[in-house]
Write an enzyme that holds these catalytic residues in place. Sequence first.
Site, PDB file in Angstrom:
ATOM      1  N   ASP A   1       1.115  -1.606   0.208  1.00  0.00           N
ATOM      2  CA  ASP A   1       0.181  -0.208  -0.265  1.00  0.00           C
ATOM      3  C   ASP A   1       1.075   1.319   0.217  1.00  0.00           C
ATOM      4  O   ASP A   1       1.586   1.456   0.854  1.00  0.00           O
ATOM      5  CB  ASP A   1      -0.617  -0.186   1.286  1.00  0.00           C
ATOM      6  CG  ASP A   1      -2.306   1.159   1.376  1.00  0.00           C
ATOM      7  OD1 ASP A   1      -1.487   1.844   0.682  1.00  0.00           O
ATOM      8  OD2 ASP A   1      -3.397   0.979   0.951  1.00  0.00           O
TER       9      ASP A   1
ATOM     10  N   SER B   1      -6.864   4.556  -1.063  1.00  0.00           N
ATOM     11  CA  SER B   1      -6.513   2.446  -1.337  1.00  0.00           C
ATOM     12  C   SER B   1      -8.333   2.561  -1.151  1.00  0.00           C
ATOM     13  O   SER B   1      -8.371   0.945  -1.773  1.00  0.00           O
ATOM     14  CB  SER B   1      -6.435   1.897   0.585  1.00  0.00           C
ATOM     15  OG  SER B   1      -4.939   2.882  -0.018  1.00  0.00           O
TER      16      SER B   1
ATOM     17  N   HIS C   1       2.509   8.516   4.706  1.00  0.00           N
ATOM     18  CA  HIS C   1       2.247   9.438   5.462  1.00  0.00           C
ATOM     19  C   HIS C   1       3.029  10.542   6.474  1.00  0.00           C
ATOM     20  O   HIS C   1       2.534  11.579   6.256  1.00  0.00           O
ATOM     21  CB  HIS C   1       0.248   8.880   5.904  1.00  0.00           C
ATOM     22  CG  HIS C   1      -0.559   8.910   4.764  1.00  0.00           C
ATOM     23  ND1 HIS C   1      -0.900  10.027   3.988  1.00  0.00           N
ATOM     24  CD2 HIS C   1      -0.859   7.373   3.805  1.00  0.00           C
ATOM     25  CE1 HIS C   1      -1.662   9.050   3.622  1.00  0.00           C
ATOM     26  NE2 HIS C   1      -2.166   7.949   3.532  1.00  0.00           N
TER      27      HIS C   1
ATOM     28  N   HIS D   1      -1.379   3.046  -4.939  1.00  0.00           N
ATOM     29  CA  HIS D   1      -1.339   4.604  -5.280  1.00  0.00           C
ATOM     30  C   HIS D   1       0.139   4.191  -4.746  1.00  0.00           C
ATOM     31  O   HIS D   1       0.847   3.435  -4.479  1.00  0.00           O
ATOM     32  CB  HIS D   1      -2.249   5.384  -5.137  1.00  0.00           C
ATOM     33  CG  HIS D   1      -2.190   4.672  -3.137  1.00  0.00           C
ATOM     34  ND1 HIS D   1      -1.445   5.334  -2.739  1.00  0.00           N
ATOM     35  CD2 HIS D   1      -3.264   4.126  -2.355  1.00  0.00           C
ATOM     36  CE1 HIS D   1      -2.051   5.001  -1.339  1.00  0.00           C
ATOM     37  NE2 HIS D   1      -3.286   4.156  -1.200  1.00  0.00           N
TER      38      HIS D   1
END
Lengths: 179, 514
Positions: B48, B98, B337, B376
């Site tokens: 992810d 996501s 993040h 992504h």
Amino acid sequence: MSLTHLPRAAAAATAVAALLALATGCSGAAAPAAAKDPAPAAAPVSLPAPRSAPAPAAVLTPAPAAGEVRTGQGPFTDRVKLTDTHLTAAPSVTGHIAISSDVSDTLALEITAAYYDAQGHLLGTGTFHYEEEGEEGHAGQPHTGPRATGDGIDFTVPADHLTGTPAAAVLSIPVLVNE
Amino acid sequence: MRRRPLKTLTVLAIASAVAAGTAVTANSAPQQSDSHQDIRNVIYLLGDGMGRTHVTAARDRFMGAGGKLTMETLPNTGAVATYAVEKNSAKPALVTDSASSATAWSSGVKTYNAAISVDAYEKKVTTLMEQAHAAGFATGNVSTAEVTDATPAAEFSHALLRGCQGPVYSDAACLPKKDDGSYEAAPADKTLITPIAEQIARNGTADVILGGGLARFEPDDQKALQAQGYQVLGSFGDPKLPAQTAASQQVATKADLDKANGKKVIGLFNRGNLTVEHNKAALPADAPQKQEPSLADMTRKSIQLLTDRKGGSYDRHKSKKGFFLQVEGAQIDKRSHANDAAQTLDEIKAFDDAVKAAYEFAKKDGHTLVIVTADHECAGFNIIEKGTYTNAEAVAPPANTDAGNPANNSVPSRTASGAKDPARSSGIVNGAGAGDTKNFAPATFRTPDDPKDVKDGSPEASLWLTYLSGNHTGADVPIYAYGPGSNVFAASQINTELYGKMYRSLFGRSPQQH
């Protein structure tokens, strides 16, 4: 043998085969053996009604002290830090919440306050909703300003149609989702 | 119809064959012949938030510049475009989340950000895992995130909003808002607003479910799972309590997982996301997080459980239907993040270890397709030249004029280059600048190519890593594949195409309604 040396009919057939491969997304290599046709989808699963947050206790025990704000234990109590909680005359509960479990955007946060009189009888409830990112965030309106993760945010849980004047409140956090 | 000359047909045939994915990449790994090999198992692994640079940075860090991660040794490589669409339309939204991305490969449809296996118009769409399950394949869903999180959720649940995870329903988490800020009316299909945990516990779509997220579940979920024959590791809590807490629930452990032998197994090893490997390694031996399995542990065990359930992959006398397994390395995104490069790198390595487990099984099995990709890119991860700095650390953007050839100038034309701003670049962030929360400087890491005395966080370390932001980006992501038919992934493709390719691998025909 290269394609350029193929007879016309063979070249055409190859072209058609390649086009078919393109259309189906399959390679020109031997296709994998087909599994038996999938069975029809199973009958729809019977689900219970969407589960709701538990109702607040009708009576608070032990009876609360005047102005007391308690934090009820729940699924996400260990993921947040609640500070500076106060019962106001509005009436409402104000305070500060910082999510300590994640750093990414908060998708859903719900703080519920149950309001009680001096004897500990339930008078009503109120709810505070918060999100930093959802469809709105991705639609060109990203969240700006303080964030629930890290330093945290101030919150106000307004009382909704109480049946009396509250002397105390219990906070709970039934919903918390980070990206 | 006018006949085309032969030369045109020839060119067309070659071009079409390439477009269909018959071209192989320059990867020097041995190519596996597709002939006479049927696919029984598909293992789909995704990192992810893992962009192309994430892979390169992890390679540099752990293998050296000339080395390769396991995923890079898979023989077929390509790229995947990841965009979403705006709600109630087909208009592209160039940066996906996501949920939308997972819906794309699970169901083959583009949808809005936050949607879990519903289309852009809020209509439920069937997923590959549901189709595989209905057709008699064994199924597994593994993640280092909460199993209700968007990526795993999209294979085995349906929700209008990804936030509708549980344990309880709320309008704010489960119902989209209209333009005026009010909530949409509840849909006729109440599944779409049923907390994802409730759905997972009752629909039986995945035979093996491993990951985090115990706090999303309640004792009635455990009861429902056990009624379907699941072996439940740990405990979902005390049915006498109105709400579960950390004290009332018992997470599963690696020891529980090692002993698991059910045909259906659910193991939730943390109440939230699993612990990142970088931090887990630093914890004392008696820390409860030390009891969590790694992603590789969960991958190996899920493969074992799924093959055992089918009587073993090598048993020719059994059904040729094998299994479909999705494995997510979730924390690559979550730590990107956070702009924590050390944690990000270690999570990529942990994910690559899971890829290795799947790859080793596939090489032995001979009937397993392994696909490795991402949903992504996250945070604009970059490798910058040693000793340099980013625009985020500069007083101004780079100059944009050419005195030698003014024709090269453009608008905006900037005459002065941006020097480093000491206020926003106060030292390497995992080194001298670690104490400054406003610091935009890079993090630096030693690599196997560096001299032995070079330390992480020092200016001498050769790997300099920076982040553009704390959010997703629209960059294409890499894809790697191995096994029968894996060459179809050696292409530049859109994420919705992955659904069709995996469907054909499992069912041997084009996607259709089941």
